[in-house]
Design a protein around this motif. Structure first.
Motif, PDB file in Angstrom:
ATOM      1  N   PRO A   1      12.316 -19.356 -55.634  1.00  0.00           N
ATOM      2  CA  PRO A   1      13.222 -18.577 -54.849  1.00  0.00           C
ATOM      3  C   PRO A   1      14.639 -18.324 -55.369  1.00  0.00           C
ATOM      4  O   PRO A   1      15.394 -17.806 -54.927  1.00  0.00           O
ATOM      5  N   ASP A   2      14.914 -19.146 -56.382  1.00  0.00           N
ATOM      6  CA  ASP A   2      16.278 -19.121 -56.725  1.00  0.00           C
ATOM      7  C   ASP A   2      16.459 -18.071 -58.051  1.00  0.00           C
ATOM      8  O   ASP A   2      17.643 -18.044 -58.521  1.00  0.00           O
ATOM      9  N   ILE A   3      15.368 -17.393 -58.448  1.00  0.00           N
ATOM     10  CA  ILE A   3      15.705 -16.361 -59.359  1.00  0.00           C
ATOM     11  C   ILE A   3      16.048 -14.860 -58.869  1.00  0.00           C
ATOM     12  O   ILE A   3      15.077 -14.536 -58.064  1.00  0.00           O
ATOM     13  N   PRO A   4      17.294 -14.266 -59.030  1.00  0.00           N
ATOM     14  CA  PRO A   4      17.321 -13.186 -58.308  1.00  0.00           C
ATOM     15  C   PRO A   4      16.451 -11.973 -58.899  1.00  0.00           C
ATOM     16  O   PRO A   4      15.820 -12.274 -59.883  1.00  0.00           O
ATOM     17  N   ASN A   5      16.742 -11.201 -58.312  1.00  0.00           N
ATOM     18  CA  ASN A   5      16.116  -9.641 -58.505  1.00  0.00           C
ATOM     19  C   ASN A   5      16.652  -9.314 -60.019  1.00  0.00           C
ATOM     20  O   ASN A   5      17.617  -9.621 -60.381  1.00  0.00           O
ATOM     21  N   ILE A   6      15.986  -8.625 -60.996  1.00  0.00           N
ATOM     22  CA  ILE A   6      16.041  -8.424 -62.332  1.00  0.00           C
ATOM     23  C   ILE A   6      17.398  -7.510 -62.111  1.00  0.00           C
ATOM     24  O   ILE A   6      18.291  -7.633 -63.160  1.00  0.00           O
ATOM     25  N   LEU A   7      17.382  -6.771 -61.354  1.00  0.00           N
ATOM     26  CA  LEU A   7      18.911  -5.701 -61.191  1.00  0.00           C
ATOM     27  C   LEU A   7      20.148  -6.575 -60.661  1.00  0.00           C
ATOM     28  O   LEU A   7      21.382  -6.231 -61.215  1.00  0.00           O
ATOM     29  N   ASP A   8      19.808  -7.895 -60.340  1.00  0.00           N
ATOM     30  CA  ASP A   8      20.920  -8.815 -60.252  1.00  0.00           C
ATOM     31  C   ASP A   8      21.055  -9.524 -61.450  1.00  0.00           C
ATOM     32  O   ASP A   8      22.085 -10.615 -61.396  1.00  0.00           O
ATOM     33  N   HIS A   9      20.426  -9.651 -62.355  1.00  0.00           N
ATOM     34  CA  HIS A   9      20.671 -10.486 -63.618  1.00  0.00           C
ATOM     35  C   HIS A   9      21.804 -10.109 -64.361  1.00  0.00           C
ATOM     36  O   HIS A   9      22.416  -8.920 -64.453  1.00  0.00           O
ATOM     37  N   ASP A  10      22.578 -10.923 -65.051  1.00  0.00           N
ATOM     38  CA  ASP A  10      23.606 -10.758 -65.636  1.00  0.00           C
ATOM     39  C   ASP A  10      23.682  -9.827 -66.769  1.00  0.00           C
ATOM     40  O   ASP A  10      24.557  -8.979 -67.260  1.00  0.00           O
ATOM     41  N   LEU A  11      22.477  -9.892 -67.555  1.00  0.00           N
ATOM     42  CA  LEU A  11      22.330  -9.005 -68.704  1.00  0.00           C
ATOM     43  C   LEU A  11      20.737  -8.548 -68.586  1.00  0.00           C
ATOM     44  O   LEU A  11      19.977  -9.401 -68.535  1.00  0.00           O
ATOM     45  N   ILE A  12      20.532  -7.275 -69.069  1.00  0.00           N
ATOM     46  CA  ILE A  12      19.254  -6.695 -69.266  1.00  0.00           C
ATOM     47  C   ILE A  12      19.302  -6.101 -70.672  1.00  0.00           C
ATOM     48  O   ILE A  12      20.162  -5.209 -70.957  1.00  0.00           O
ATOM     49  N   VAL A  13      18.408  -6.525 -71.406  1.00  0.00           N
ATOM     50  CA  VAL A  13      18.255  -6.052 -72.978  1.00  0.00           C
ATOM     51  C   VAL A  13      17.046  -5.170 -72.903  1.00  0.00           C
ATOM     52  O   VAL A  13      15.993  -5.815 -72.683  1.00  0.00           O
ATOM     53  N   TRP A  14      16.962  -4.056 -72.971  1.00  0.00           N
ATOM     54  CA  TRP A  14      15.616  -3.213 -73.148  1.00  0.00           C
ATOM     55  C   TRP A  14      15.494  -2.252 -74.109  1.00  0.00           C
ATOM     56  O   TRP A  14      16.453  -1.544 -74.563  1.00  0.00           O
ATOM     57  N   PHE A  15      14.495  -2.601 -74.860  1.00  0.00           N
ATOM     58  CA  PHE A  15      14.302  -1.667 -76.268  1.00  0.00           C
ATOM     59  C   PHE A  15      12.822  -1.448 -76.332  1.00  0.00           C
ATOM     60  O   PHE A  15      11.900  -1.988 -75.727  1.00  0.00           O
ATOM     61  N   GLY A  16      12.708  -0.630 -77.233  1.00  0.00           N
ATOM     62  CA  GLY A  16      11.071  -0.476 -77.576  1.00  0.00           C
ATOM     63  C   GLY A  16      11.077   1.061 -78.038  1.00  0.00           C
ATOM     64  O   GLY A  16      11.728   1.693 -78.356  1.00  0.00           O
ATOM     65  N   ASP A  17       9.689   1.534 -78.313  1.00  0.00           N
ATOM     66  CA  ASP A  17       9.197   2.831 -78.733  1.00  0.00           C
ATOM     67  C   ASP A  17       9.131   3.594 -77.384  1.00  0.00           C
ATOM     68  O   ASP A  17       8.123   3.414 -76.590  1.00  0.00           O
ATOM     69  N   MET A  18      10.336   3.910 -76.988  1.00  0.00           N
ATOM     70  CA  MET A  18      10.387   4.735 -75.702  1.00  0.00           C
ATOM     71  C   MET A  18       9.816   6.049 -75.819  1.00  0.00           C
ATOM     72  O   MET A  18       9.652   6.615 -74.647  1.00  0.00           O
ATOM     73  N   ASN A  19       9.555   6.744 -76.869  1.00  0.00           N
ATOM     74  CA  ASN A  19       9.011   7.714 -77.026  1.00  0.00           C
ATOM     75  C   ASN A  19       9.803   9.311 -76.547  1.00  0.00           C
ATOM     76  O   ASN A  19       9.348  10.234 -76.349  1.00  0.00           O
ATOM     77  N   PHE A  20      10.905   8.969 -76.355  1.00  0.00           N
ATOM     78  CA  PHE A  20      11.782  10.316 -75.825  1.00  0.00           C
ATOM     79  C   PHE A  20      11.789  11.065 -77.041  1.00  0.00           C
ATOM     80  O   PHE A  20      12.056  10.703 -78.067  1.00  0.00           O
ATOM     81  N   ARG A  21      11.765  12.509 -76.674  1.00  0.00           N
ATOM     82  CA  ARG A  21      11.699  13.522 -77.727  1.00  0.00           C
ATOM     83  C   ARG A  21      12.811  14.536 -77.608  1.00  0.00           C
ATOM     84  O   ARG A  21      13.864  14.289 -76.949  1.00  0.00           O
ATOM     85  N   ILE A  22      13.208  15.525 -78.521  1.00  0.00           N
ATOM     86  CA  ILE A  22      14.175  16.480 -78.483  1.00  0.00           C
ATOM     87  C   ILE A  22      13.610  17.649 -77.884  1.00  0.00           C
ATOM     88  O   ILE A  22      12.566  18.418 -78.637  1.00  0.00           O
ATOM     89  N   GLU A  23      14.205  18.204 -76.979  1.00  0.00           N
ATOM     90  CA  GLU A  23      13.803  19.408 -76.161  1.00  0.00           C
ATOM     91  C   GLU A  23      14.355  20.736 -77.015  1.00  0.00           C
ATOM     92  O   GLU A  23      15.299  20.593 -77.650  1.00  0.00           O
ATOM     93  N   ASP A  24      13.639  21.623 -76.441  1.00  0.00           N
ATOM     94  CA  ASP A  24      14.084  23.189 -76.878  1.00  0.00           C
ATOM     95  C   ASP A  24      14.380  23.524 -78.417  1.00  0.00           C
ATOM     96  O   ASP A  24      13.581  24.530 -78.664  1.00  0.00           O
ATOM     97  N   PHE A  25      14.943  22.750 -79.137  1.00  0.00           N
ATOM     98  CA  PHE A  25      15.015  23.210 -80.414  1.00  0.00           C
ATOM     99  C   PHE A  25      13.498  23.328 -81.211  1.00  0.00           C
ATOM    100  O   PHE A  25      13.087  22.426 -81.019  1.00  0.00           O
ATOM    101  N   GLY A  26      13.506  24.249 -82.147  1.00  0.00           N
ATOM    102  CA  GLY A  26      12.128  24.202 -82.942  1.00  0.00           C
ATOM    103  C   GLY A  26      12.193  23.360 -84.212  1.00  0.00           C
ATOM    104  O   GLY A  26      13.230  22.607 -84.326  1.00  0.00           O
ATOM    105  N   LEU A  27      11.059  23.105 -84.760  1.00  0.00           N
ATOM    106  CA  LEU A  27      10.961  22.139 -85.620  1.00  0.00           C
ATOM    107  C   LEU A  27      11.909  22.464 -87.099  1.00  0.00           C
ATOM    108  O   LEU A  27      12.684  21.774 -87.437  1.00  0.00           O
ATOM    109  N   HIS A  28      12.087  23.756 -87.328  1.00  0.00           N
ATOM    110  CA  HIS A  28      12.913  24.053 -88.482  1.00  0.00           C
ATOM    111  C   HIS A  28      14.416  23.746 -88.249  1.00  0.00           C
ATOM    112  O   HIS A  28      14.966  23.088 -88.898  1.00  0.00           O
TER     113      HIS A  28
END
Length: 424
Positions: A179-206
């Motif tokens: 009961p004493d652990i707050p919701n993650i959004l109430d934590h003092d610090l969140i460090v989030w990383f990884g292979d998020m796989n976001f890409r670059i839109e619209d522009f072509g390969l060249h």
């Protein structure tokens, strides 16, 4: 009669911790022979306090998983072999198939790091398969709640909405026991990383290739899917990121620095990212902006990719941070030290004391550990040892002694007064 007012306890001094974060999709490869540059060990006077290391796509075939269950996986063993002689201890780890998250810290910080939770959130195959998802370690660092998340989100340019859904799903599933652990959004610090796989839109390969070749990265930032989402999504907007001043980290031909030359010819993209979010103080006046809590701040010292590593189709990304905080916990829960002179042939006694609110358990234990030292830097060659008190209830080391020596009986002799004295 003159009365003297009691002295107020001294305010804990501000601490600054240097934290090095590593994220790398290793594409099932084994560790290379040398990772000194990745771990910043080739830099002088770096003085790091913690390492946070997250890998994606570790080898997770049936035989590999069985072997890693019985023994330490090769990557964990590699990092331990490199960091242990430098005074780092593995604080916690969690693995879900190809995802691995490791936390190392210098010995002096261990009594002030309490592991609260280590859990996995699969998102592959409707949440039943762990090839994609997130793994999280929640801890208290000098009394502050910190959550560290390593993730692997869905691939491909067209799956941006699915990536954002998985980001939200991983966050929603971070519920904690107790009961004493707050919701993650109430934590003092969140460090989030990884292979998020976001890409670059619209522009072509060249166009993307030419922008990368000429280092005109700003031309690509506006079409980076994560940057676009951060401008639109209320929750993502609260996560910060350093500037993308390094080349896109995906996709490369293995064993080279050439972007994808296969038939698919994937567009380069910044798939590998490090984000963070600091809790903000509540406020009642909507006309004034929210301000960061004055007792906790995080500053980014460097945010880089490391092009020299070619074992994967991704390049590793690192972020080095300075975390400045005023400790909420400044005294270890347990103080312990060896009683008298310890020798190899005599009974060894330990003197320890605990704070009044310490939740002791019959399953607590005290371990004796050898201190690893780099004899090239320190002329001391005799073995030194530490006592560590492990709390079963808190699942953490809560007390560490100062280093001491255990004298072999051969090193003792009687002085003229008949008392046994150690020979220094």
């Amino acid at each position: 009669m003159e009365t003297v007012s009691p002295l107020k306890p001294a305010e804990p001094r501000t601490r600054k911790l240097s934290i090095h974060v590593v994220t790398w999709n290793v594409a099932s490869a084994a560790p290379p022979l040398d990772l000194d540059h990745l771990l910043q060990l080739d830099k002088q006077n770096l003085n790091l306090d913690m390492y946070v290391i997250g890998l994606q796509e570790m080898s997770c075939g049936i035989m590999s998983l069985l072997s890693d269950t019985a023994f330490e996986d090769p990557w964990s063993s590699f990092f331990m072999d490199v960091l242990s002689p430098l005074g780092f201890v593995k604080v916690s780890s969690v693995r879900m198939q190809g995802l691995l998250l490791l936390i190392f810290a210098k010995c002096q910080h261990l009594p002030f790091i309490q592991i609260l939770s280590a859990k996995s959130t699969p998102t592959g195959f409707f949440g039943y398969w762990g090839n994609k998802g997130g793994i999280n370690i929640c801890l208290k660092l000098y009394g502050y709640y910190v959550s560290i998340i390593n993730c692997h989100l869905p691939p491909h340019l067209a799956n941006n909405d699915q990536r954002l859904e998985h980001f939200d799903w991983i966050l929603e599933k971070q519920s904690f026991e107790g009961p004493d652990i707050p919701n993650i959004l109430d934590h003092d610090l969140i460090v989030w990383f990884g292979d998020m796989n976001f890409r670059i839109e619209d522009f072509g390969l060249h166009f993307v290739q030419e922008a990368v070749k000429s280092q005109c990265y700003s031309d690509l930032w506006e079409k980076d899917q994560l940057s676009i989402a951060k401008r639109c999504d209320t929750l993502l907007r609260e996560f910060q990121e350093g500037p993308l001043l390094f080349p896109p980290t995906y996709k490369f031909d293995k064993n080279s620095n050439n972007y994808d030359t296969s038939e698919k010819k994937r567009k380069p993209a910044w798939t590998d990212r490090i984000l963070w979010r600091l809790k903000r103080q509540p406020h009642t006046d909507s006309s004034t902006p929210r301000r960061l809590a004055p007792h906790l701040s995080l500053s980014l010292r460097s945010y880089n990719s490391h092009m020299m590593y070619t074992i994967s189709d991704h390049k590793p990304v690192t972020g080095t941070f300075d975390l400045e905080l005023k400790p909420l916990v400044s005294v270890p829960l347990i103080s312990l030290m060896p009683e008298g002179l310890w020798t190899m042939e005599n009974a060894m006694l330990i003197n320890y004391s605990l704070t009044p609110d310490f939740p002791s358990s019959p399953w607590d234990w005290i371990g004796l550990y050898k201190v690893y030292i780099d004899i090239s830097d320190i002329p001391e060659t005799e073995d030194q040892f530490l006592l560590c008190y492990y709390s079963n209830s808190l699942r953490s080391v809560v007390g560490i002694s100062s280093p001491f020596k255990i004298q072999p009986q051969a090193f003792l002799e009687e002085d003229p007064l008949g008392e046994v004295q150690p020979q220094i």
